[in-house]
Design a protein around this motif. Structure first.
Motif, short mmCIF file in Angstrom:
data_model
loop_
_atom_site.label_atom_id
_atom_site.label_comp_id
_atom_site.label_asym_id
_atom_site.label_seq_id
_atom_site.Cartn_x
_atom_site.Cartn_y
_atom_site.Cartn_z
N UNK A 182 4.30 2.10 -11.54
CA UNK A 182 3.77 0.76 -11.26
C UNK A 182 2.79 0.79 -10.08
N UNK A 183 1.75 -0.03 -10.14
CA UNK A 183 0.77 -0.08 -9.05
C UNK A 183 0.10 -1.44 -9.04
N UNK A 184 -0.57 -1.71 -7.91
CA UNK A 184 -1.32 -2.94 -7.80
C UNK A 184 -2.71 -2.58 -7.30
N UNK A 185 -3.74 -3.22 -7.84
CA UNK A 185 -5.09 -2.97 -7.33
C UNK A 185 -5.33 -3.89 -6.14
N UNK A 186 -5.75 -3.30 -5.02
CA UNK A 186 -6.03 -4.08 -3.81
C UNK A 186 -7.47 -3.76 -3.37
N UNK A 187 -8.40 -4.65 -3.71
CA UNK A 187 -9.81 -4.30 -3.47
C UNK A 187 -10.23 -4.44 -2.02
N UNK A 188 -9.27 -4.83 -1.14
CA UNK A 188 -9.58 -4.90 0.30
C UNK A 188 -9.26 -3.59 1.02
N UNK A 189 -8.53 -2.70 0.36
CA UNK A 189 -8.07 -1.50 1.04
C UNK A 189 -9.26 -0.56 1.29
N UNK A 190 -9.58 -0.30 2.57
CA UNK A 190 -10.68 0.64 2.84
C UNK A 190 -10.21 1.92 3.50
N UNK A 191 -8.99 1.89 4.09
CA UNK A 191 -8.45 3.07 4.78
C UNK A 191 -9.19 3.33 6.09
N UNK A 192 -8.47 4.02 7.00
CA UNK A 192 -8.99 4.16 8.36
C UNK A 192 -9.90 5.35 8.60
N UNK A 193 -10.28 6.04 7.53
CA UNK A 193 -11.10 7.23 7.72
C UNK A 193 -12.37 7.08 6.90
N UNK A 194 -13.46 7.58 7.44
CA UNK A 194 -14.77 7.36 6.80
C UNK A 194 -15.00 8.21 5.56
N UNK A 195 -14.23 9.31 5.43
CA UNK A 195 -14.63 10.29 4.42
C UNK A 195 -14.27 9.93 3.00
N UNK A 196 -13.56 8.83 2.80
CA UNK A 196 -13.09 8.53 1.45
C UNK A 196 -14.20 8.10 0.50
N UNK A 197 -14.07 8.55 -0.74
CA UNK A 197 -14.95 8.12 -1.84
C UNK A 197 -14.03 7.78 -3.01
N UNK A 198 -14.48 6.94 -3.88
CA UNK A 198 -13.69 6.60 -5.08
C UNK A 198 -12.24 6.21 -4.73
N UNK A 199 -11.29 6.89 -5.39
CA UNK A 199 -9.89 6.45 -5.31
C UNK A 199 -9.30 6.49 -3.89
#
Ligand code: ATP
Ligand code: MG
Length: 422
Positions: free
Chosen positions: A247-264
């Motif tokens: 089970x999961x939920x999509x949260x389009x506000x989640x950006x995470x605290x690190x700059x290096x993320x792309x995609x998922x």
């Protein structure tokens, strides 16, 4: 004046280490099942490594790192997370030549200068995993499944939230939309967000302030700005999670605290730890290996916070008391202690846990020590027994006592103590 530990740095005391070991053992076992191999990297790196990877405008780099000049004036930093070091090692040792996907994990302390609270420390521990070399969405889903499985096998539950941050192709359009949105909110934002808005607009969504968060509820969604490739990737991730019944939920506000993320990107959240709701988090970082001077390879990883797992375990019912184990040698008098120490040593050599008294205490007091230590057997060695070449073996569970010839095969006694309580 006595010297205490540093604020936010915590001792893990003997009665806590069993649960820590359990968390670590389960974590290692589960990631091993997915083909991850352990790597151990130093706890200090050159500061530039973190500034370059985590990002100059992130909270971690701006205000949380333990950075200092060493005796040669070189700027060093205690690692605030594991990914940068593992990727540095991956590039430095050319580990990509080994296989198409290089799966690595590391377990150990991280350091961030944050305000200490329950579940938030300045030295804390993470299980950090990285899968390097593949960009297929199946891998993203498998990593989330693996994180969930670690919790599951510990008997814990957390909810999974996921998002996609797009790629360098679709991010600029979103940044423009976000900037336009922030333009007329300027006055209302906190100082940090004012700064973030100019330097790295995406970062504002990560603000912990509730006033800012209230404004951002109306902000444009990154998911509406994904390029076709990123949108397809994200859709496939969701399909794979569904195929694994996660089970999961999509949260389009989640950006995470690190700059290096792309995609998922994803987070595992619990409502049992107050404000410290995230037990784990991670995401894809497809440009990072190249940015660190390595080959152009994609990658994805996550970290679980071990303190938070331990806290969650503590909130469940207490574990049953462990069964009695081991042997206590209760020697009375100097001569007996001499015999006792020899016996104890040989028994330990055969894998038996043996403890003794060092202070020449009375039999009564030694029996009490054995009880407190949870020993299954006590071997009593007094002058009288020694004269007959034997000791008295007392079973603390059945309270039965028998004489035990000291000339007997030690292996027999060793086996008996070792297997007791199994
Ligand atoms: P938070 O939002 O709680 O500050 P984060 O986004 O900074 O978390 P990450 O960098 O993604 O956290 O680290 C992954 C996990 O490590 C977190 O989900 C959390 O369980 C744990 N963690 C992070 N910082 C700390 C800390 N200071 N003390 C204890 N655990 C931490
Ligand atoms: Mg943080």
């Amino acid at each position: 004046m006595h010297i205490t530990a540093i604020k936010g740095f915590k001792d893990i005391l003997p009665d806590e280490t069993a649960v820590w070991r359990r968390v670590e053992t389960v974590a290692r076992e589960v990631v091993g099942r997915f083909g991850f191999q352990e790597i151990r990297v130093p706890i200090m790196e050159k500061t530039a490594l973190f500034a370059r990877s985590i990002g100059e405008t992130t909270d971690i780099v701006e205000k949380e790192m333990y950075t200092f000049a060493d005796r040669n004036g070189e700027s060093l930093t205690l690692r605030p997370e594991g990914t940068a070091s593992v990727l540095r090692a991956f590039v430095e040792h050319a580990l990509h030549s080994q296989q198409p996907v290089c799966k690595l994990f590391t377990l150990g302390p991280m350091f961030r200068h944050e305000r200490p609270q329950k579940g938030r420390l300045r030295q804390f521990h993470q299980l950090s995993v990285e899968a390097l070399g593949a960009d297929q969405p199946e891998l993203d889903a498998e990593l989330m499944a693996m994180a969930a499985m670690v919790l599951d096998e510990l008997g814990l539950r957390a909810s999974l939230e996921i998002n996609s941050l797009g790629c360098p192709r679709c991010r600029p359009a979103f940044n423009r939309a976000l900037l336009a949105f922030l333009e007329n909110k300027r006055e209302a934002l906190c100082d940090d967000c004012q700064r973030r808005r100019l330097k790295n607009p995406l970062r504002v969504l990560d603000c912990k302030g509730s006033a800012c968060q209230a404004h951002y509820r109306q902000a444009p969604s990154i998911l509406d700005h994904l390029c076709p490739d990123c949108a397809r990737h994200f859709e496939r991730v969701r399909d794979c999670l569904a195929a694994m019944a996660i089970p999961f939920k999509v949260n389009h506000f989640m950006v995470r605290g690190l700059d290096y993320y792309t995609r998922t990107t994803f987070e595992l959240l619990t409502d049992t730890l107050g404000a410290q709701g995230a037990v784990g988090a991670g995401g894809r970082y497809d440009g990072l290996i190249k940015q660190l001077g390595g080959p152009e390879l994609p990658g994805i990883g996550f970290a679980l916070g071990l303190e938070r797992l331990v806290l969650m375990l503590g909130e469940r019912e207490a574990e049953p008391a462990p069964s009695l184990s081991g042997l206590f040698v209760a020697a009375l008098g100097e001569q007996a202690r001499g015999v006792g120490i020899g016996l104890a040593h040989r028994l330990r050599g055969q894998g038996v846990k043996v403890t003794t008294d060092y202070a020449g205490a009375s039999l009564k007091s030694q029996m009490k020590q054995a009880g407190r230590q949870g020993c299954r057997y006590v071997l009593i060695l007094g002058d009288e027994e020694l004269a007959k070449g034997e000791g008295l073996l007392r079973d603390m569970a059945s309270r039965e006592q028998e004489s035990f010839p000291l000339s007997a095969e030690l292996a027999v006694l060793a086996r008996r103590v070792r297997t007791a309580g199994e």
